[in-house]
Scaffold this motif. Structure first.
Motif, PDB file in Angstrom:
ATOM      1  N   UNK A  75     119.521  79.184  36.797  1.00 44.16           N
ATOM      2  CA  UNK A  75     119.428  80.436  35.809  1.00 44.16           C
ATOM      3  C   UNK A  75     118.475  79.968  34.731  1.00 44.16           C
ATOM      4  N   UNK A  76     117.498  80.880  34.402  1.00 44.81           N
ATOM      5  CA  UNK A  76     116.319  80.403  33.678  1.00 44.81           C
ATOM      6  C   UNK A  76     116.255  81.653  32.495  1.00 44.81           C
ATOM      7  N   UNK A  77     115.838  81.302  31.290  1.00 48.44           N
ATOM      8  CA  UNK A  77     115.497  82.214  30.331  1.00 48.44           C
ATOM      9  C   UNK A  77     114.037  82.543  30.360  1.00 48.44           C
ATOM     10  N   UNK A  78     113.881  83.850  29.702  1.00 48.89           N
ATOM     11  CA  UNK A  78     112.408  84.419  29.785  1.00 48.89           C
ATOM     12  C   UNK A  78     112.648  85.413  28.586  1.00 48.89           C
ATOM     13  N   UNK A  79     111.620  85.641  28.030  1.00 49.93           N
ATOM     14  CA  UNK A  79     111.484  86.527  27.026  1.00 49.93           C
ATOM     15  C   UNK A  79     112.186  88.148  27.276  1.00 49.93           C
ATOM     16  N   UNK A  80     113.098  88.013  26.485  1.00 45.83           N
ATOM     17  CA  UNK A  80     113.875  89.554  26.817  1.00 45.83           C
ATOM     18  C   UNK A  80     114.883  89.523  28.207  1.00 45.83           C
ATOM     19  N   UNK A  81     115.030  88.637  28.812  1.00 47.59           N
ATOM     20  CA  UNK A  81     115.470  88.578  30.044  1.00 47.59           C
ATOM     21  C   UNK A  81     116.226  87.120  30.609  1.00 47.59           C
ATOM     22  N   UNK A  82     116.878  87.137  31.738  1.00 43.14           N
ATOM     23  CA  UNK A  82     117.391  85.942  32.372  1.00 43.14           C
ATOM     24  C   UNK A  82     116.734  86.074  33.699  1.00 43.14           C
ATOM     25  N   UNK A  83     116.538  85.171  34.404  1.00 37.63           N
ATOM     26  CA  UNK A  83     116.151  85.057  35.901  1.00 37.63           C
ATOM     27  C   UNK A  83     116.906  84.409  36.641  1.00 37.63           C
ATOM     28  N   UNK A  84     117.447  84.802  37.929  1.00 37.33           N
ATOM     29  CA  UNK A  84     118.071  83.868  38.861  1.00 37.33           C
ATOM     30  C   UNK A  84     117.155  83.808  39.871  1.00 37.33           C
ATOM     31  N   UNK A  85     117.038  82.162  40.200  1.00 35.17           N
ATOM     32  CA  UNK A  85     116.300  81.957  41.202  1.00 35.17           C
ATOM     33  C   UNK A  85     116.902  80.978  42.516  1.00 35.17           C
ATOM     34  N   UNK A  86     116.409  81.333  43.443  1.00 38.80           N
ATOM     35  CA  UNK A  86     116.634  80.265  44.608  1.00 38.80           C
ATOM     36  C   UNK A  86     116.021  78.752  44.342  1.00 38.80           C
ATOM     37  N   UNK A  87     116.450  77.966  44.249  1.00 33.97           N
ATOM     38  CA  UNK A  87     115.858  76.503  43.779  1.00 33.97           C
ATOM     39  C   UNK A  87     114.506  76.252  44.241  1.00 33.97           C
ATOM     40  N   UNK A  88     114.276  76.468  45.641  1.00 31.91           N
ATOM     41  CA  UNK A  88     113.281  76.006  46.330  1.00 31.91           C
ATOM     42  C   UNK A  88     111.999  77.138  45.859  1.00 31.91           C
TER      43      UNK A  88
END
Length: 142
Positions: free
Chosen positions: A105-118
C-alpha cells in the motif's frame, strides 16, 4: 498528501488493511479502480470527483480517449473502511493487479496505490535504472 509504502496482506475475503497513516485520507469513502503499470488506484471521494471531471473533458470523438475512459472508469468501485480499517477489493481488480496474499500500500499525490510486491519492486527498479529526463525534473527541487 499520503506518502510512504507499507507491506500488508489480503485476507481470504479480499480485504486489505489501510495503514494508519492513510486512514484519514480515505475516511469519507473511496473509489478503487485500475491504475497504470498493473497496480490499483485508490482515490478519496473528493479526489475522484476531480478525476471524473478530467475524464468527462476528454473528447468523445477520439478513440484513444474513449479507450482510456473505458479502462479507467469501468473498473471503478466505491468502498468504505470497515470497523477494522479494511477495504474490500473486488475480485476483478485483484485479478487485474495480481493481488493474491501480499500487497504494498503506497502513497502518491492525490491517491493510494495497491501493488503486487514483485510488480512494485520492478517499478521502483525501473526508475532507478532509467531515471526521468532532466527537463521533467527541472522544477522538482527548488
Amino acid at each position: 498528501m499520503p506518502f510512504g509504502e507499507y507491506p500488508y496482506t489480503i485476507d481470504d475475503k479480499g480485504r486489505v488493511v489501510i495503514p494508519p497513516a492513510f486512514r484519514e485520507f480515505v475516511e469519507d469513502g473511496m473509489i478503487l479502480t485500475r491504475g497504470m503499470e498493473g497496480c490499483l488506484y485508490v482515490f478519496p471521494l473528493a479526489s475522484w470527483r476531480r478525476v471524473e471531471e478530467q475524464l468527462e473533458g476528454l473528447p468523445l470523438t477520439d478513440a484513444e480517449s474513449r479507450a482510456f475512459v473505458r479502462f479507467f472508469y469501468s473498473g471503478a468501485n466505491k468502498a468504505r473502511l470497515d470497523n477494522q480499517s479494511r477495504v474490500s477489493v473486488p475480485q476483478t481488480l485483484r485479478a487485474f493487479a495480481d493481488l493474491d496474499s501480499d500487497v504494498i500500500v503506497a502513497g502518491a499525490p492525490g491517491r493510494l496505490e495497491l501493488w503486487n510486491p514483485a510488480r512494485w519492486e520492478a517499478a521502483i527498479q525501473a526508475v532507478q535504472n532509467d531515471p526521468p529526463k532532466p527537463d521533467l525534473l527541472a522544477n522538482f527541487v527548488a
